[in-house]
Design a protein around this motif. Sequence first.
Motif, PDB file in Angstrom:
ATOM      1  N   PHE A   1       0.817  -1.215   0.000  1.00 24.13           N
ATOM      2  CA  PHE A   1       0.000   0.000   0.000  1.00 24.13           C
ATOM      3  C   PHE A   1       0.856   1.273   0.000  1.00 24.13           C
ATOM      4  CE2 PHE A   1      -2.862   3.168   1.960  1.00 24.13           C
ATOM      5  CZ  PHE A   1      -3.882   3.103   1.026  1.00 24.13           C
ATOM      6  N   PHE A   2       1.758   1.394   0.969  1.00 21.78           N
ATOM      7  CA  PHE A   2       2.499   2.645   1.133  1.00 21.78           C
ATOM      8  C   PHE A   2       3.680   2.788   0.169  1.00 21.78           C
ATOM      9  CE2 PHE A   2       0.413   2.114   5.262  1.00 21.78           C
ATOM     10  CZ  PHE A   2      -0.239   3.334   5.343  1.00 21.78           C
ATOM     11  N   SER A   3       4.273   1.651  -0.248  1.00 27.70           N
ATOM     12  CA  SER A   3       5.427   1.768  -1.137  1.00 27.70           C
ATOM     13  C   SER A   3       5.033   1.607  -2.595  1.00 27.70           C
ATOM     14  CB  SER A   3       6.472   0.709  -0.792  1.00 27.70           C
ATOM     15  OG  SER A   3       6.807   0.787   0.553  1.00 27.70           O
ATOM     16  N   ILE A   4       4.228   0.566  -2.869  1.00 26.06           N
ATOM     17  CA  ILE A   4       3.940   0.283  -4.273  1.00 26.06           C
ATOM     18  C   ILE A   4       2.773   1.132  -4.777  1.00 26.06           C
ATOM     19  CG2 ILE A   4       3.226  -1.512  -5.888  1.00 26.06           C
ATOM     20  CD1 ILE A   4       4.831  -3.458  -4.053  1.00 26.06           C
ATOM     21  N   GLN A   5       1.660   1.148  -4.050  1.00 28.08           N
ATOM     22  CA  GLN A   5       0.502   1.906  -4.520  1.00 28.08           C
ATOM     23  C   GLN A   5       0.706   3.418  -4.382  1.00 28.08           C
ATOM     24  OE1 GLN A   5      -2.385   0.521  -5.938  1.00 28.08           O
ATOM     25  NE2 GLN A   5      -1.064  -1.264  -5.956  1.00 28.08           N
ATOM     26  N   LEU A   6       1.099   3.866  -3.197  1.00 24.35           N
ATOM     27  CA  LEU A   6       1.194   5.307  -2.961  1.00 24.35           C
ATOM     28  C   LEU A   6       2.590   5.880  -3.231  1.00 24.35           C
ATOM     29  CD1 LEU A   6      -0.842   5.532   0.386  1.00 24.35           C
ATOM     30  CD2 LEU A   6      -1.650   6.034  -1.924  1.00 24.35           C
ATOM     31  N   ASP A   7       3.590   5.008  -3.205  1.00 30.69           N
ATOM     32  CA  ASP A   7       4.975   5.422  -3.428  1.00 30.69           C
ATOM     33  C   ASP A   7       5.425   6.496  -2.426  1.00 30.69           C
ATOM     34  OD1 ASP A   7       7.392   5.204  -4.635  1.00 30.69           O
ATOM     35  OD2 ASP A   7       6.957   6.596  -6.274  1.00 30.69           O
ATOM     36  N   TRP A   8       5.016   6.351  -1.185  1.00 31.20           N
ATOM     37  CA  TRP A   8       5.392   7.323  -0.165  1.00 31.20           C
ATOM     38  C   TRP A   8       6.703   6.959   0.536  1.00 31.20           C
ATOM     39  CZ3 TRP A   8       0.187   8.274   2.934  1.00 31.20           C
ATOM     40  CH2 TRP A   8      -0.660   9.051   2.133  1.00 31.20           C
ATOM     41  N   LEU A   9       6.880   5.660   0.781  1.00 26.47           N
ATOM     42  CA  LEU A   9       8.028   5.237   1.589  1.00 26.47           C
ATOM     43  C   LEU A   9       8.783   4.107   0.889  1.00 26.47           C
ATOM     44  CD1 LEU A   9       6.058   5.185   4.938  1.00 26.47           C
ATOM     45  CD2 LEU A   9       7.991   6.694   4.468  1.00 26.47           C
ATOM     46  N   PRO A  10      10.071   3.971   1.200  1.00 24.85           N
ATOM     47  CA  PRO A  10      10.843   2.893   0.552  1.00 24.85           C
ATOM     48  C   PRO A  10      10.353   1.503   0.976  1.00 24.85           C
ATOM     49  CG  PRO A  10      12.153   4.003   2.241  1.00 24.85           C
ATOM     50  CD  PRO A  10      10.895   4.777   2.110  1.00 24.85           C
TER      51      PRO A  10
ATOM     52  N   ARG B   1      17.711  -0.297   4.876  1.00 25.11           N
ATOM     53  CA  ARG B   1      17.877   0.539   6.052  1.00 25.11           C
ATOM     54  C   ARG B   1      18.326   1.938   5.670  1.00 25.11           C
ATOM     55  NH1 ARG B   1      22.186  -0.754  10.772  1.00 25.11           N
ATOM     56  NH2 ARG B   1      21.305   0.709  12.269  1.00 25.11           N
ATOM     57  N   GLU B   2      18.819   2.076   4.439  1.00 21.94           N
ATOM     58  CA  GLU B   2      19.343   3.373   4.007  1.00 21.94           C
ATOM     59  C   GLU B   2      19.227   3.453   2.484  1.00 21.94           C
ATOM     60  OE1 GLU B   2      23.627   3.371   4.542  1.00 21.94           O
ATOM     61  OE2 GLU B   2      23.602   1.208   4.318  1.00 21.94           O
ATOM     62  N   GLU B   3      19.391   4.659   1.953  1.00 18.93           N
ATOM     63  CA  GLU B   3      19.399   4.845   0.504  1.00 18.93           C
ATOM     64  C   GLU B   3      20.721   4.296  -0.029  1.00 18.93           C
ATOM     65  OE1 GLU B   3      17.856   5.250  -2.771  1.00 18.93           O
ATOM     66  OE2 GLU B   3      16.646   6.223  -1.219  1.00 18.93           O
ATOM     67  N   VAL B   4      20.651   3.313  -0.949  1.00 17.05           N
ATOM     68  CA  VAL B   4      21.884   2.662  -1.409  1.00 17.05           C
ATOM     69  C   VAL B   4      22.837   3.660  -2.064  1.00 17.05           C
ATOM     70  CG1 VAL B   4      22.775   0.720  -2.739  1.00 17.05           C
ATOM     71  CG2 VAL B   4      20.465   0.635  -1.832  1.00 17.05           C
TER      72      VAL B   4
ATOM     73  N   LEU C   1      12.752   3.510   8.304  1.00 22.18           N
ATOM     74  CA  LEU C   1      12.356   2.893   9.575  1.00 22.18           C
ATOM     75  C   LEU C   1      10.838   2.772   9.741  1.00 22.18           C
ATOM     76  CD1 LEU C   1      14.548   4.273  12.495  1.00 22.18           C
ATOM     77  CD2 LEU C   1      13.596   1.988  12.377  1.00 22.18           C
ATOM     78  N   ILE C   2      10.105   3.743   9.167  1.00 28.08           N
ATOM     79  CA  ILE C   2       8.679   3.864   9.502  1.00 28.08           C
ATOM     80  C   ILE C   2       7.885   2.562   9.296  1.00 28.08           C
ATOM     81  CG2 ILE C   2       6.502   5.018   8.879  1.00 28.08           C
ATOM     82  CD1 ILE C   2       8.138   7.559   8.440  1.00 28.08           C
ATOM     83  N   LEU C   3       7.958   1.984   8.082  1.00 26.54           N
ATOM     84  CA  LEU C   3       7.117   0.809   7.810  1.00 26.54           C
ATOM     85  C   LEU C   3       7.467  -0.398   8.692  1.00 26.54           C
ATOM     86  CD1 LEU C   3       6.542   0.841   3.942  1.00 26.54           C
ATOM     87  CD2 LEU C   3       5.062   1.673   5.756  1.00 26.54           C
ATOM     88  N   PRO C   4       8.757  -0.813   8.739  1.00 24.86           N
ATOM     89  CA  PRO C   4       9.031  -1.970   9.608  1.00 24.86           C
ATOM     90  C   PRO C   4       8.732  -1.695  11.076  1.00 24.86           C
ATOM     91  CG  PRO C   4      11.074  -1.081   8.673  1.00 24.86           C
ATOM     92  CD  PRO C   4       9.950  -0.416   7.972  1.00 24.86           C
ATOM     93  N   ALA C   5       9.001  -0.470  11.531  1.00 25.18           N
ATOM     94  CA  ALA C   5       8.758  -0.171  12.947  1.00 25.18           C
ATOM     95  C   ALA C   5       7.263  -0.240  13.264  1.00 25.18           C
ATOM     96  CB  ALA C   5       9.317   1.199  13.308  1.00 25.18           C
ATOM     97  N   PHE C   6       6.430   0.265  12.365  1.00 23.70           N
ATOM     98  CA  PHE C   6       4.984   0.197  12.608  1.00 23.70           C
ATOM     99  C   PHE C   6       4.488  -1.252  12.589  1.00 23.70           C
ATOM    100  CE2 PHE C   6       4.288   4.722  12.529  1.00 23.70           C
ATOM    101  CZ  PHE C   6       3.159   4.834  13.324  1.00 23.70           C
ATOM    102  N   ALA C   7       5.010  -2.048  11.627  1.00 23.22           N
ATOM    103  CA  ALA C   7       4.590  -3.457  11.568  1.00 23.22           C
ATOM    104  C   ALA C   7       4.952  -4.151  12.874  1.00 23.22           C
ATOM    105  CB  ALA C   7       5.267  -4.157  10.389  1.00 23.22           C
TER     106      ALA C   7
END
Lengths: 334, 299
Positions: A154-163, A167-170, A201-207
């Motif tokens: 939802f947040f990464s693929i559909q909305l493209d809001w978060l990676p 853990r970091e931008e490669v 951090l946001i997505l894994p931390a919320f999960a």
Amino acid sequence: MLTYTVRRLIALIPVLLGLSLIVFLMIRAIPGDPAQIILGQLATEEAIEALTKQLGLDQPWYIQYFTYLGDLLTGDLGESIKTNTAINQEIWPYLAATLELSFCAMLIAIFIGVNAGIISAWFQHSWFDYIAMILALIGVSIPIFWLGLMEQWFFSIQLDWLPTSGREEVRNPVTSITNIYLIDTLIQGRFDQFVDVLRHLILPAFALATIPMAIIARITRSSMLEVMKSDYIRTARAKGIRMFWVVYKHSLKNAVIPVLTVIGLQTGLLLGGAILTETIFSWPGMGRYIYDAISARDYPVIQSGILVIAFIFVMINLFIDLLYAAIDPRINYR
Amino acid sequence: MEVSVNNKPPIQPKNNEDKVQSPWVEALQSFMKNKIALVGTGIVVFFILLAIFAPFIAPQGINEQNMANRLQAPSAEHWFGTDDFGRDIFSRVIFGARISLWVGFLAVMGSAVVGSLLGIIAGYYGRWIDTIISRIFDIMLAFPSILLAIAIVAVLGPSLQNALIAIAVINIPNFGRLIRSKVLSVKQEEYIVAAKAVGMKNNRILFRHVLPNSMAPIIVQGTLAIGTAIIEAAALGFLGLGAEAPNPEWGKMLSDARVLLIQAPWTMIFPGIAIMLTVLGFNLMGDGLRDALDPRMKN
């Protein structure tokens, strides 16, 4: 308090010995020849013999155990079969990543969980109360690995809001100092990277936070409801103290003990849940470290990884126990 | 005056409320009044029926591949869509209920039997037996449970059966501790002292008196534990440590769906909802049973 602390520390010894014994027995419990199984079908006799020696499997078991225990006491966690590196040298970056993730998840869980519980108790039977408690019920029933996947979708693929992962931008890697990236980026004054790390951090931390958040909200609510019925709360209100202070100062202070117990217990579960979350979000933490070790049959890493997490879990529970004594003077531990 | 009193027939209870009821009947009545618990029970019964009648409900078999039909979005023909082998996900989710419920029930039965036995022995006999058993429970509880399960499967080798064993083992101390504390309080009751005084043997006291009087918390814990066990089994399946292909175990289905996240999200959505609903059902039912059977256990 001092006597209690010492007694708790002494009681810890058999538990820690038991932990080390279970972890020690892991390799020995593999059905068949462990060295053969670790190296696979195509291994030569010499290789099997060498590994048997390296793992100390040619010694009687009690000598093996005391050697293992002695190694542990000097901080020697063994050597990875896959990388041929001492585990205590390579484990920290993984551990730091897990601690950073778990800490953030716990912060989210406590902040949202405690406040949701308080507001639910404050406005009992309101729509907020009902919605919060239904969400909490769903929260404890949701498999976190599925929630993680849904978040990614939802947040990464559909909305493209978060990676999606990592853990970091490669293309903009963090120079590690402590390996806790939020701190590292702040020390170096790289606020662009700080934001970047936070976004990862946001997505894994919320999960990871979902289950503890739900449980903390439920316990806080019931604990607050009980406290808010007591006489001194009625007195406080009769004195004309604003409801906000009655709730957040007078009630919360006395409702916090069961909440603390749950937070202690949940922190341990969080460390276990981290394995699943890290697998989904390609988070390079302890979970990932152990998971990769299982695929590679790197038993020394599996052993040490599990031991380190169990040790942290035991220490957190000790800390929470000691915290009770400090917070609640009614508890007498003699 | 006295004569007239004596001539009156003894007072008969007029309705059910005046009768002394067994605590189980009382618990059942209180459970039936709890709407949320009934919803939970409804969900559980629904999934049990789904599992039993899977071959009649599922439109296709679990492994009927049709490559021409691969990755179809949900439609009237395939309600939940199809996976990358063209298999009907609706059918696989229904058959998956069999595996998940089976693993949940069996694992919890195993841990309840072993845990209760150890807990009873520890609580009833006390002294060194209690010390040893309680320390073993402490040590087992010192591991985050899923981690211990992963360790056990890592040693035994990945398979559904070993995942079941691992889940049963990690839940033993929860039952053991619960029953131990219950036995400690039941042991002090007068009827146990009386049973001892008339020379009843320990085994008989344990299994005729102590165990039946400790049943309520076992039932509550058992129901809640099935939900957790289903999630744990799915987690092990997801990590590749549980069910193997082509088993339609829900966790394994999610693990297979990971790579299809962008092109076919439905492969992931439905098995997840199935897990969540089943676990929710057991949690609601367990909460209701707890309120009905043992209100003191609340919170």
